[in-house]
Design a protein around this motif. Structure first.
Motif, short mmCIF file in Angstrom:
data_model
loop_
_atom_site.label_atom_id
_atom_site.label_comp_id
_atom_site.label_asym_id
_atom_site.label_seq_id
_atom_site.Cartn_x
_atom_site.Cartn_y
_atom_site.Cartn_z
N ARG A 91 0.80 -1.23 0.00
CA ARG A 91 0.00 0.00 0.00
C ARG A 91 0.83 1.28 0.00
N GLU A 92 2.15 1.16 -0.06
CA GLU A 92 3.02 2.34 -0.14
C GLU A 92 3.90 2.29 -1.38
N SER A 93 3.63 1.36 -2.27
CA SER A 93 4.47 1.23 -3.47
C SER A 93 3.59 0.82 -4.65
N TYR A 94 4.19 0.82 -5.82
CA TYR A 94 3.41 0.42 -6.99
C TYR A 94 3.39 -1.11 -7.10
N GLN A 95 2.53 -1.60 -7.99
CA GLN A 95 2.35 -3.04 -8.16
C GLN A 95 2.93 -3.47 -9.49
N PHE A 96 3.37 -4.72 -9.54
CA PHE A 96 3.99 -5.27 -10.73
C PHE A 96 3.29 -6.58 -11.09
N PHE A 97 2.88 -6.72 -12.37
CA PHE A 97 2.23 -7.95 -12.84
C PHE A 97 3.23 -9.10 -12.86
N ILE A 98 2.83 -10.26 -12.33
CA ILE A 98 3.69 -11.44 -12.41
C ILE A 98 3.02 -12.59 -13.14
N SER A 99 1.75 -12.42 -13.54
CA SER A 99 1.09 -13.46 -14.32
C SER A 99 0.93 -12.97 -15.75
N PRO A 100 1.06 -13.89 -16.71
CA PRO A 100 1.05 -13.49 -18.11
C PRO A 100 -0.32 -13.12 -18.65
N ASP A 101 -1.35 -13.76 -18.17
CA ASP A 101 -2.70 -13.59 -18.68
C ASP A 101 -3.66 -13.49 -17.51
N ASP A 102 -4.92 -13.36 -17.84
CA ASP A 102 -5.93 -13.51 -16.80
C ASP A 102 -5.98 -14.99 -16.42
N ILE A 103 -6.02 -15.25 -15.14
CA ILE A 103 -6.05 -16.61 -14.62
C ILE A 103 -7.46 -16.87 -14.10
N LYS A 104 -8.02 -18.01 -14.47
CA LYS A 104 -9.39 -18.33 -14.05
C LYS A 104 -9.39 -18.95 -12.66
N LEU A 105 -10.31 -18.49 -11.81
CA LEU A 105 -10.51 -19.11 -10.51
C LEU A 105 -11.48 -20.27 -10.70
N HIS A 106 -10.97 -21.47 -10.50
CA HIS A 106 -11.79 -22.67 -10.72
C HIS A 106 -12.62 -23.03 -9.49
N ALA A 107 -12.24 -22.50 -8.32
CA ALA A 107 -13.03 -22.73 -7.10
C ALA A 107 -12.77 -21.59 -6.12
N THR A 108 -13.82 -21.21 -5.41
CA THR A 108 -13.70 -20.26 -4.30
C THR A 108 -14.51 -20.87 -3.15
N LEU A 109 -13.83 -21.29 -2.11
CA LEU A 109 -14.48 -21.96 -0.99
C LEU A 109 -14.33 -21.14 0.29
#
Length: 173
Positions: A91-109
């Motif tokens: 919350r005090e710095s910028y963010q950097f993408f580490i995944s190449p694409d959108d990743i699908k959430l196959h489950a949320t429990l």
């Protein structure tokens, strides 16, 4: 469908016994994503140089991370997410993408972590499932898992690996 960001820390919390040391989260996520068929660009940015070197040297020893635990109830199954890291302090710095694409959430429990007990969708995890979940979270042991999750959490287990998601939905869904 809108994309959501899932943020990760590169260093352990101050209260953690490994405080200040690298979490190797980038390498653990890259390992999982490569196993799932994603192409990963591990080069070209100084924010991931340390994990790139670690990945090259210790590829066989890296425990892939197929899921993440998040506070609250902000994600839906089937949603697309991207993985990012904080470049310095959260919350005090910028963010950097580490995944190449959108990743699908196959489950949320629904998950609750408290007093070294995990309740997943209302069911207490037995030792076998606790060890499996610790590994799915990218930890070598259950002790490492609890070293990270020291405070109670009520939230969601987000699983982005399709086979693991099916396995967990069948057991706990």
């Amino acid at each position: 469908m809108a994309r959501s960001d899932v943020l990760f820390r590169q260093e352990f919390y101050k209260a953690n016994s490994k405080r200040g040391k690298p979490t190797r989260i980038v390498a653990r996520l890259w390992k999982a994503l490569e196993e799932m068929g994603y192409r990963i660009n591990k080069y070209g940015h100084h924010m991931v140089d340390d994990d790139t070197e670690y990945y090259k040297l210790y590829d066989d020893l890296i425990v892939p991370q197929y899921s993440t635990i998040r506070k609250g109830n902000n994600f839906k199954e089937g949603a697309m997410v991207t993985f990012r890291i904080w470049t310095r302090k959260p919350r005090e710095s910028y963010q950097f993408f580490i995944s190449p694409d959108d990743i699908k959430l196959h489950a949320t429990l629904p998950i609750n972590l408290e007093n070294h007990t995990v309740t997943l969708n209302g069911q207490v995890l037995l030792p076998f499932w606790m060890a499996d979940m610790a590994k799915m979270e990218g930890y070598s042991t259950v002790e490492e898992f609890w070293d990270w999750y020291m405070t109670p959490i009520k939230g969601q287990l987000l699983i982005f690996h399709p086979e693991k998601a099916e396995q967990y939905k069948k057991m706990f869904g």
